[in-house]
Design a protein around this motif. Structure first.
Motif, PDB file in Angstrom:
ATOM      1  N   VAL A  53       0.847  -1.193   0.000  1.00 19.86           N
ATOM      2  CA  VAL A  53       0.000   0.000   0.000  1.00 19.86           C
ATOM      3  C   VAL A  53       0.886   1.248   0.000  1.00 19.86           C
ATOM      4  O   VAL A  53       1.859   1.330   0.747  1.00 19.86           O
ATOM      5  CB  VAL A  53      -0.925   0.012   1.231  1.00 19.86           C
ATOM      6  CG1 VAL A  53      -1.758   1.282   1.258  1.00 19.86           C
ATOM      7  CG2 VAL A  53      -1.833  -1.217   1.224  1.00 19.86           C
ATOM      8  N   VAL A  93      -4.176   0.827  -3.095  1.00 18.19           N
ATOM      9  CA  VAL A  93      -4.227  -0.477  -2.420  1.00 18.19           C
ATOM     10  C   VAL A  93      -4.285  -1.593  -3.470  1.00 18.19           C
ATOM     11  O   VAL A  93      -5.322  -1.806  -4.090  1.00 18.19           O
ATOM     12  CB  VAL A  93      -5.446  -0.572  -1.492  1.00 18.19           C
ATOM     13  CG1 VAL A  93      -5.456  -1.911  -0.758  1.00 18.19           C
ATOM     14  CG2 VAL A  93      -5.464   0.589  -0.499  1.00 18.19           C
ATOM     15  N   ASN A 142      -4.256  -5.628  -4.644  1.00 22.70           N
ATOM     16  CA  ASN A 142      -4.636  -6.928  -4.083  1.00 22.70           C
ATOM     17  C   ASN A 142      -3.529  -7.926  -4.423  1.00 22.70           C
ATOM     18  O   ASN A 142      -3.229  -8.155  -5.594  1.00 22.70           O
ATOM     19  CB  ASN A 142      -5.965  -7.410  -4.678  1.00 22.70           C
ATOM     20  CG  ASN A 142      -6.507  -8.629  -3.945  1.00 22.70           C
ATOM     21  OD1 ASN A 142      -7.273  -8.502  -3.006  1.00 22.70           O
ATOM     22  ND2 ASN A 142      -6.124  -9.812  -4.381  1.00 22.70           N
ATOM     23  N   THR A 156      -9.789  -8.088  -1.528  1.00 27.70           N
ATOM     24  CA  THR A 156      -9.705  -7.119  -0.439  1.00 27.70           C
ATOM     25  C   THR A 156     -11.102  -6.555  -0.193  1.00 27.70           C
ATOM     26  O   THR A 156     -11.762  -6.087  -1.125  1.00 27.70           O
ATOM     27  CB  THR A 156      -8.748  -5.976  -0.800  1.00 27.70           C
ATOM     28  OG1 THR A 156      -7.425  -6.501  -0.958  1.00 27.70           O
ATOM     29  CG2 THR A 156      -8.734  -4.913   0.290  1.00 27.70           C
ATOM     30  N   VAL A 190     -10.342  -1.652   4.047  1.00 23.20           N
ATOM     31  CA  VAL A 190      -9.061  -0.950   4.178  1.00 23.20           C
ATOM     32  C   VAL A 190      -9.202   0.076   5.289  1.00 23.20           C
ATOM     33  O   VAL A 190     -10.111   0.909   5.261  1.00 23.20           O
ATOM     34  CB  VAL A 190      -8.661  -0.250   2.866  1.00 23.20           C
ATOM     35  CG1 VAL A 190      -7.357   0.530   3.062  1.00 23.20           C
ATOM     36  CG2 VAL A 190      -8.523  -1.252   1.727  1.00 23.20           C
ATOM     37  N   TYR A 228      -6.184  -3.143  -8.325  1.00 20.26           N
ATOM     38  CA  TYR A 228      -5.901  -2.204  -7.239  1.00 20.26           C
ATOM     39  C   TYR A 228      -7.027  -1.179  -7.192  1.00 20.26           C
ATOM     40  O   TYR A 228      -7.815  -1.038  -8.124  1.00 20.26           O
ATOM     41  CB  TYR A 228      -4.544  -1.506  -7.443  1.00 20.26           C
ATOM     42  CG  TYR A 228      -4.529  -0.483  -8.548  1.00 20.26           C
ATOM     43  CD1 TYR A 228      -4.860   0.855  -8.301  1.00 20.26           C
ATOM     44  CD2 TYR A 228      -4.175  -0.838  -9.851  1.00 20.26           C
ATOM     45  CE1 TYR A 228      -4.847   1.796  -9.315  1.00 20.26           C
ATOM     46  CE2 TYR A 228      -4.168   0.091 -10.869  1.00 20.26           C
ATOM     47  CZ  TYR A 228      -4.498   1.414 -10.597  1.00 20.26           C
ATOM     48  OH  TYR A 228      -4.490   2.338 -11.611  1.00 20.26           O
ATOM     49  N   THR A 277      -1.699   1.155   7.901  1.00 12.91           N
ATOM     50  CA  THR A 277      -2.887   0.674   7.188  1.00 12.91           C
ATOM     51  C   THR A 277      -3.101  -0.815   7.415  1.00 12.91           C
ATOM     52  O   THR A 277      -2.140  -1.598   7.416  1.00 12.91           O
ATOM     53  CB  THR A 277      -2.736   0.937   5.675  1.00 12.91           C
ATOM     54  OG1 THR A 277      -2.515   2.343   5.460  1.00 12.91           O
ATOM     55  CG2 THR A 277      -3.973   0.493   4.912  1.00 12.91           C
ATOM     56  N   GLN A 334      -5.187  -4.082   5.827  1.00  7.68           N
ATOM     57  CA  GLN A 334      -5.874  -4.553   4.630  1.00  7.68           C
ATOM     58  C   GLN A 334      -6.499  -5.915   4.926  1.00  7.68           C
ATOM     59  O   GLN A 334      -5.804  -6.888   5.203  1.00  7.68           O
ATOM     60  CB  GLN A 334      -4.878  -4.666   3.472  1.00  7.68           C
ATOM     61  CG  GLN A 334      -5.490  -5.105   2.154  1.00  7.68           C
ATOM     62  CD  GLN A 334      -4.451  -5.124   1.030  1.00  7.68           C
ATOM     63  OE1 GLN A 334      -3.245  -4.984   1.267  1.00  7.68           O
ATOM     64  NE2 GLN A 334      -4.901  -5.301  -0.195  1.00  7.68           N
ATOM     65  N   TYR A 373      -8.870  -9.221   3.881  1.00  5.25           N
ATOM     66  CA  TYR A 373      -9.287 -10.003   2.723  1.00  5.25           C
ATOM     67  C   TYR A 373     -10.562 -10.791   3.013  1.00  5.25           C
ATOM     68  O   TYR A 373     -10.961 -10.961   4.161  1.00  5.25           O
ATOM     69  CB  TYR A 373      -8.170 -10.961   2.311  1.00  5.25           C
ATOM     70  CG  TYR A 373      -7.005 -10.271   1.628  1.00  5.25           C
ATOM     71  CD1 TYR A 373      -6.994 -10.110   0.243  1.00  5.25           C
ATOM     72  CD2 TYR A 373      -5.922  -9.786   2.360  1.00  5.25           C
ATOM     73  CE1 TYR A 373      -5.932  -9.481  -0.392  1.00  5.25           C
ATOM     74  CE2 TYR A 373      -4.864  -9.149   1.736  1.00  5.25           C
ATOM     75  CZ  TYR A 373      -4.876  -8.999   0.350  1.00  5.25           C
ATOM     76  OH  TYR A 373      -3.827  -8.370  -0.272  1.00  5.25           O
TER      77      TYR A 373
END
Length: 234
Positions: free
Chosen positions: A31, A51, A53, A60, A63, A123, A144, A146, A148
């Motif tokens: 990221v 961002v 993936n 994803t 976020v 992304y 950050t 992330q 899934y």
């Protein structure tokens, strides 16, 4: 050198080529924040959090971007994103910030984007407008998380200490000396510049990796040629 040894050497070089390609892909999938720098105290600008993936079998789905509160970003606004819901969390500042418009006692501490999906090989860019950046910091780190679809959470929270880049680096915005009152470049221009820079960096990395792979595969081809030549003579 025996045929068995040559075959093992060829197999090893092929595996090495695959490993090089895999490592190159993983290194560029973190990221990031764009642009990479702004003037200290800059006003009325836009930050874009990109961002990517990096999972093949999961998307994803959330976020979470954490904004620093010791050097707060003031006047945060999120851009509507198709399929995504943005929630801005504010917190009371330990040290209020005095501005031309008065004293600010609260600022954004977290932005959560949820409800959408970033698929494999894709992304998403999340745009965040700000009213003013801090003028007494050298850089801002935006840790950050992330998440899934398979419940895996990647924590982009590591900060560089001046050596090699950490495995999961947090997006970092550098704050430089400059005219904070200068009109920031339009978001599309900044995006174009960033994409051009990213393309240049990716091309350079790609050429380097390609050269490495060609050399490795050349060794493999030579090894196979020797094996076939020995087999034909026998």
């Amino acid at each position: 050198m025996s045929q068995h040894t040559l075959r093992r050497t060829a197999a090893a070089t092929t595996l090495a080529a695959v490993a090089v390609l895999a490592a190159a892909g993983a290194a560029s999938a973190h990221v990031t924040v764009h642009p990479e720098s702004y003037a200290k105290g800059a006003t009325d600008g836009v930050l874009t959090f990109r961002v990517p993936n990096e999972e093949d079998k999961a998307s994803t789905t959330k976020v979470q971007v954490f904004l620093p509160t010791d050097h707060p970003v003031l006047g945060v606004l999120v851009h509507p994103q198709d399929g995504w819901t943005a929630k801005v969390t504010t917190t009371k500042l330990k040290t209020p910030v005095k501005t031309d418009d008065g004293t600010i006692t609260e600022a954004a501490s977290e932005i959560t984007f949820s409800g959408g999906r970033i698929g494999a090989g894709q992304y998403e860019d999340f745009d965040v407008a700000f009213g003013q950046l801090p003028d007494k910091a050298g850089q801002l780190s935006f840790k950050t998380l992330q998440t899934y679809s398979d419940a895996k959470v990647v924590r982009w929270i590591e900060e560089s200490t001046g050596g090699d880049e950490p495995e999961n680096p947090a997006p970092v915005l550098k704050l430089t000396a400059g005219d904070p009152a200068a009109t920031p470049a339009p978001a599309e221009n900044a995006s174009t510049t960033t994409e051009a820079s990213d393309t240049s960096d990716s091309t350079a990395r790609g050429l380097g990796v390609a050269g490495l792979v060609v050399g490795v595969l050349g060794l493999a081809a030579a090894a196979f040629a020797i094996v076939r030549s020995r087999g034909a003579r026998s």
